[in-house]
Every structure is written in structure tokens, then in C-alpha cells.
Design a protein around this motif. Structure first.
Motif, mmCIF file in Angstrom:
data_model
loop_
_atom_site.group_PDB
_atom_site.id
_atom_site.type_symbol
_atom_site.label_atom_id
_atom_site.label_comp_id
_atom_site.label_asym_id
_atom_site.label_seq_id
_atom_site.Cartn_x
_atom_site.Cartn_y
_atom_site.Cartn_z
ATOM 1 N N LEU A 165 0.854 -1.292 -0.079
ATOM 2 C CA LEU A 165 0.007 -0.106 -0.014
ATOM 3 C C LEU A 165 0.805 1.324 0.008
ATOM 4 O O LEU A 165 0.325 2.446 -0.632
ATOM 5 C CB LEU A 165 -0.807 -0.100 1.258
ATOM 6 N N ILE A 166 1.994 0.971 0.567
ATOM 7 C CA ILE A 166 2.908 2.421 0.823
ATOM 8 C C ILE A 166 3.526 2.597 -0.452
ATOM 9 O O ILE A 166 3.589 3.657 -1.084
ATOM 10 C CB ILE A 166 3.980 2.040 1.744
ATOM 11 N N VAL A 167 3.801 1.341 -1.475
ATOM 12 C CA VAL A 167 4.438 1.515 -2.720
ATOM 13 C C VAL A 167 3.635 2.322 -3.592
ATOM 14 O O VAL A 167 3.491 3.336 -4.387
ATOM 15 C CB VAL A 167 4.749 0.298 -3.180
ATOM 16 N N GLN A 168 2.010 1.959 -3.465
ATOM 17 C CA GLN A 168 1.085 2.318 -4.413
ATOM 18 C C GLN A 168 0.735 3.744 -3.960
ATOM 19 O O GLN A 168 0.443 4.605 -4.935
ATOM 20 C CB GLN A 168 -0.196 1.536 -4.351
ATOM 21 N N PRO A 288 8.703 2.064 11.806
ATOM 22 C CA PRO A 288 8.896 3.066 12.769
ATOM 23 C C PRO A 288 10.241 3.512 12.617
ATOM 24 O O PRO A 288 10.668 4.575 12.774
ATOM 25 C CB PRO A 288 8.475 2.601 13.963
ATOM 26 N N ASN A 289 11.296 2.371 12.725
ATOM 27 C CA ASN A 289 12.739 2.814 12.654
ATOM 28 C C ASN A 289 13.021 3.659 11.486
ATOM 29 O O ASN A 289 13.863 4.458 11.571
ATOM 30 C CB ASN A 289 13.552 1.469 12.717
ATOM 31 N N LEU A 290 12.599 3.047 10.169
ATOM 32 C CA LEU A 290 13.186 3.939 9.192
ATOM 33 C C LEU A 290 12.691 5.212 9.050
ATOM 34 O O LEU A 290 13.293 5.985 8.422
ATOM 35 C CB LEU A 290 12.699 3.021 7.920
ATOM 36 N N THR A 291 11.410 5.306 9.397
ATOM 37 C CA THR A 291 10.537 6.572 9.626
ATOM 38 C C THR A 291 11.356 7.500 10.440
ATOM 39 O O THR A 291 11.591 8.749 10.172
ATOM 40 C CB THR A 291 9.218 6.470 9.732
ATOM 41 N N ARG A 301 9.895 6.267 -0.308
ATOM 42 C CA ARG A 301 10.508 6.110 -1.727
ATOM 43 C C ARG A 301 11.642 5.082 -1.654
ATOM 44 O O ARG A 301 11.642 4.580 -2.594
ATOM 45 C CB ARG A 301 11.183 7.362 -2.091
ATOM 46 N N LEU A 302 12.041 4.835 -0.511
ATOM 47 C CA LEU A 302 13.297 3.926 -0.604
ATOM 48 C C LEU A 302 12.335 2.271 -0.827
ATOM 49 O O LEU A 302 12.949 1.588 -1.548
ATOM 50 C CB LEU A 302 14.106 3.918 0.780
ATOM 51 N N ILE A 303 11.256 2.426 0.019
ATOM 52 C CA ILE A 303 10.765 0.935 -0.056
ATOM 53 C C ILE A 303 10.174 0.977 -1.484
ATOM 54 O O ILE A 303 9.972 -0.236 -2.027
ATOM 55 C CB ILE A 303 9.530 1.121 0.940
ATOM 56 N N GLY A 308 9.659 -3.022 -2.093
ATOM 57 C CA GLY A 308 8.961 -3.573 -1.005
ATOM 58 C C GLY A 308 10.008 -3.756 0.019
ATOM 59 O O GLY A 308 11.316 -3.615 -0.054
ATOM 60 N N MET A 309 9.500 -3.766 1.349
ATOM 61 C CA MET A 309 10.301 -3.908 2.785
ATOM 62 C C MET A 309 11.340 -5.162 2.624
ATOM 63 O O MET A 309 12.415 -5.032 3.349
ATOM 64 C CB MET A 309 9.620 -3.838 3.887
#
Length: 534
Positions: A165-168, A288-291, A301-303, A308-309
Motif C-alpha cells: 500500500l505504501i508503494v502504491q 517506525p525505525n526507518l521513518t 520512496r526507498l521502499i 518492498g520492505m
């Protein structure tokens, strides 16, 4: 020793001989040593396969406990019926002691040879234990149905992943930005026919769209209304420009169409803000860590760029550092261009605020911490505060260690032929000799040296012989002087005169003494006999 082997439709419990190893066990021995078979319900088989795929250890522990309870219950029932009648009819005794149930090793690994052996005879065993009736109509159809249901469950899980969903969302934001820029430019050109001065006064796209959507007619741009939404100086400039505008007069119908377009663009800007807020909430929930380390926008954008993660979590820090700089990276690999120092992580405030000579070092440090952060997100640990402190300390150390730009080293490559000289260093770009010194000789001298070199190989140089014409000592090819001409000149001629009295061609080009002019006589060679008689 009991071993439980999983197949798609059930569990086989095998009593293994400790003297046999995995390599010495054959399929016949395995099938003979089966002491119990537990059949799954056909409706539950796809879900059991799916749960084994998700968390194999937990599901195997659950199946082992259910298997022990089932065998214990059957053993108890068998004992009760044996007490009632000495020979129980219709019940086969289970060749498993109650004390051995806890020793069941539940292995479902594909690399064990016994598991592969059992799966190779899966149809024959199912036919023997009543799971299948025949090969084509029963076995193949059931196996096809179970695998299709299992694949659907896996696809559903993949679609339900939050990172998808984040990628979309990131892709939707990119498409929305392109659309907003396109329609905003169209609105500017269209509304400039009516109010051209506003194009230079209001530069921001969203502010321009909002003014057109709200005001429309030039008469509505009053200083009193504009002061509520913008600075006072800008409101005064815009109101004066509206009064003295040189734009065309258009009808209310035409202006209403322009306002409709502005309203649609304004709604798109509001939708973009909602998407951005949703992205920040999703990133805080999923990673949460990456954010915390990279920020919601860079992390998302990295994901998205990694796919994907799961994919991002297995990438090293050096790869995360250049994600988004693929074009520069391949130019470096193919065309020997400078290597990129950062990709999408350039938007990080630490990297943007760094000096040019420390930007690459800070990028590598932050990228390494991002790699650790996404791995912690996948495992469910929160270490963002510790990573943030380490990044702050590392960046401060880099700034202290490298306060000034490094001194560029001189190139060790030799000066090539025809390379332009550096300013202030005359002669630095001239061609060099093999011993390293500059070659200042002229081109004519080099040509002459080349001719001398060519005579070394024994060939005669006619140009040199012409230059030496008239000299007394002519050398032979063997290096000795040629004295034949001197001997011939000592003999008398036909008229009795000595040859020495005649001028010799050898002396024709000789040098005269100082102050004297040498007299040269012309000698006729090849005189006919008739002329001699006369």
C-alpha cells in the motif's frame, strides 16, 4: 525413535532403527516401519500448508501436540477394550509405547532424504491408506485443488502487505504531481488572457489556483480581501495590477469555465495533502525505525524503489546509498564517470546541509543506519532512538575530522603527445623523450636523424652522396679510400701531356685559396675522330 513425516494429506509416524543412517534407509524400510498415520481433513489441507509456510515451527508444535493427544486417546481406548475382551476385534494395536510419544521428532525439511523418499511414493501410500481412489480422477484433481487454494492464500497475503500500500501511495503521489503541474500550467496560460499581470506576481502554483478559484473577476481582487490571505505588500501590488490590467475582457460564461478548472485543480491539491498525511501514518505504523531515521517521505520512496520492505531489508548500506542514482551509477561503470555519492537519500537534512567534501561520508554513514533500521522493522524491534544518537555522533565526528577540503593530488599519468601545456608552466605539454626530458629539437633535425638511422642498415643515401660531390676522398663501400683515380691521373695522355695538367672533375667543386679565383677550364668529353683529325 519415532519420526513424524509430513505429506500434504497427513502425517506418517515412522519407527526408525538407530543403527540405520539416513543414507542407508530405503523406501521399502520406511514404508514397512510406519506405525501410525494421521489423515487431515481435506478442507483444512490448504490452510495447514499456508500456516506451515508462514510459521513452520509454531504449526509443527501444534501438529505434534495434536498427534500425541490422538495416539494417547487411541491407546487408552485400546486398553479399555482389551480389558473387556481379551481379543478385541476390528482394532489394530498401535505399536507405540506411551513413553515414546514425547520423543517424536517432527521434521518437515525438504533436504532430509527420508522426506523426499516419502514424497516420491506419496500416491502409492495415499492409495494404500484410503486417501485416493485412483490416479487421474482423484489424486490429480485433489492435488490440483489444494495447490490452487494454497496459491490464492499466498497471493492474498502478499496483497495485504502494508508495504504494498505504501508503494502504491508513493506512485499515486508521483502521478498526482505530474498532473497538477500540467493542469496548473494550462490554467496560467488560460487565465493570463484575462489577467496577465498576475502570472508574474503569484509564483506558487497552489496559491495561484486558489486565487482564481475564489476570486475569478478582476474586480474582486481588492486590497481588503487579499490582506486576509497574503502579505500586505503583495495584496497591494496585486490589487493595483488588477485595476490597471491590460487583459482582454471576457464574458462571464468563459470565466466560469476557467474557474471550474481551477476548482478541480484545487481539489486535487487537497487530495494530495490527504495522501501525504496517510503516507506518514502508514510509515510510522509499518516501519517506525526507518521513518525515524530517514523521514516518512524518504523511507517510503526507498521502499517503493526497492520493491518492498522484504527486498529493502536484504540490501547493504552501500546499495541503499545510491538507490535513485542508477543513471549516474551505470555512467560510472561504463564510461568511467565519477561515482555517485548519494541517490534519493540526498533529501536528508544532514546530507543537504553538509559540505561537498563530507557529503559522501555522511551519506554512507546514514545509509548504513538505514539498512540496520529496516532490518529492525522486519524483526519487530524498535531501536530508532539509539540509531539517531549514533548518526548525530558520527556526523559530528566527520565534520570535526574533515574541516577543510582535501588537497588534490597531482596526476601521475605521463604527459601525452600533443597534450596542451598548463598555464604558467611553459614546455610542460611538449613531447617527452624516453629518459623523461623534454625534446626541444626541431622537426628538421629529427628528420635528419631519421635518415642517419636509415643508413645504419647498409643502404646508400643518394642525397648524402650528392652533398659530398667534389670531395677528394670518396669512401668505398668497404670503408677504404678509392685510389684508382689517383693512379689513372698519373698516366700521360695521347698528346703527351700529363693528366695532372688537365683540370680534374674531382677538383671542379674544390675550394679556392684565400684571395685567389680558381680558373676552371671546360673539357670536351666524347670528341669524335673526325673532329680530332681537323
Amino acid at each position: 525413535m519415532l519420526s513424524a513425516i509430513l505429506v500434504p494429506y497427513g502425517i506418517f509416524v515412522i519407527k526408525k532403527d538407530e543403527s540405520e543412517t539416513d543414507e542407508t534407509q530405503s523406501i521399502e524400510n520406511l514404508t514397512k516401519n510406519i506405525v501410525y498415520f494421521k489423515k487431515f481433513d481435506e478442507e483444512d489441507i490448504p490452510s495447514i500448508m499456508y500456516e506451515l509456510r508462514q510459521d513452520a515451527n509454531e504449526k509443527k508444535a501444534e501438529l505434534k501436540q495434536a498427534l500425541i493427544e490422538e495416539i494417547t486417546e487411541l491407546k487408552n481406548k485400546e486398553a479399555e477394550e482389551s480389558e473387556e475382551s481379551e481379543e478385541a476385534e476390528g482394532i489394530e494395536p498401535i505399536d507405540i509405547a506411551v513413553e515414546e510419544l514425547e520423543t517424536i521428532s517432527f521434521e518437515a525439511s525438504k533436504i532430509r532424504p527420508e522426506n523426499d523418499a516419502m514424497r516420491s511414493v506419496m500416491y502409492e501410500l495415499g492409495l494404500e491408506y484410503g486417501v485416493f481412489e485412483d490416479l487421474e480422477d482423484d489424486f490429480l484433481n485433489k492435488m490440483n485443488e489444494w495447490t490452487v487454494q494454497y496459491t490464492k492464500m499466498m497471493m492474498k497475503r502478499s496483497s495485504q502487505a502494508k508495504d504494498k500500500l505504501i508503494v502504491q501511495t508513493v506512485n499515486a503521489l508521483d502521478n498526482l504531481d505530474e498532473t497538477l503541474n500540467l493542469f496548473s500550467e494550462r490554467l496560467r496560460e488560460w487565465y493570463s488572457l484575462y489577467f496577465p499581470e498576475m502570472d508574474n506576481i503569484v509564483k506558487k502554483q497552489d496559491a495561484y489556483v486558489q486565487l482564481v478559484s475564489e476570486y475569478g473577476f478582476r474586480e474582486n481582487y481588492t486590497r481588503t480581501r487579499l490582506k486576509e490571505e497574503m502579505p500586505q505588500n503583495l495584496a497591494r501590488t496585486l490589487s493595483l495590477a488588477a485595476k490597471k490590467s491590460m487583459g482582454a475582457e471576457i464574458s462571464e460564461v468563459d470565466l466560469q469555465i476557467i474557474k471550474s478548472l481551477a476548482n478541480e485543480i484545487h481539489n486535487l491539491y487537497k487530495y494530495r495533502e490527504e495522501l501525504q498525511a496517510y503516507l506518514e501514518v502508514s510509515m510510522t505504523e509499518v516501519a517506525p525505525n526507518l521513518t525515524k531515521i530517514a523521514g516518512p517521505s524518504i523511507g517510503a520512496r526507498l521502499i517503493s524503489l526497492a520493491g518492498g520492505m522484504d527486498r529493502l531489508s536484504i540490501l547493504p548500506g552501500s546499495t541503499i546509498q545510491v538507490i535513485g542514482a542508477e543513471k549516474a551509477l551505470f555512467a560510472h561503470l561504463r564510461e568511467r564517470a565519477d561515482s555517485p555519492k548519494h541517490g534519493i537519500i540526498f533529501q536528508h537534512p544532514y546530507i543537504q546541509g553538509a559540505t561537498g567534501w563530507t557529503r559522501g561520508k555522511i551519506s554512507r554513514a546514514i545509509a548504513c543506519k538505514m539498512s540496520i533500521a529496516i532490518k529492525a522493522d522486519m524483526s519487530g524491534n524498535y531501536i530508532a532512538d539509539t540509531l539517531s544518537e549514533q548518526i548525530d555522533k558520527k556526523v559530528a565526528d566527520i565534520k570535526v575530522k574533515f574541516p577543510k577540503p582535501p588537497v588534490k593530488k597531482k596526476s601521475k599519468r605521463p604527459q601525452g603527445k600533443g597534450r596542451p601545456s598548463r598555464p604558467g608552466k611553459p614546455g610542460a605539454g611538449k613531447p617527452q623523450r624516453r629518459d623523461g626530458r623534454n625534446d626541444d629539437r626541431r622537426r628538421d633535425d629529427k628528420k635528419r636523424d631519421g635518415r642517419r638511422d636509415s643508413r645504419v642498415d647498409g643502404r646508400r643515401d643518394d642525397r648524402d652522396s650528392r652533398d659530398n660531390r667534389g670531395k677528394d676522398n670518396k669512401g668505398r663501400r668497404d670503408g677504404r679510400n678509392d685510389d684508382r683515380r689517383n693512379e689513372k691521373s698519373s698516366k700521360p695522355t695521347r698528346d703527351g701531356k700529363s693528366r695532372d695538367s688537365k683540370p680534374n672533375n674531382a677538383n671542379k667543386g674544390g675550394k679556392a685559396g684565400k684571395g685567389e679565383k680558381r680558373k676552371v677550364e671546360r673539357v670536351v668529353i666524347g670528341k669524335t675522330s673526325s673532329k680530332i683529325n681537323k
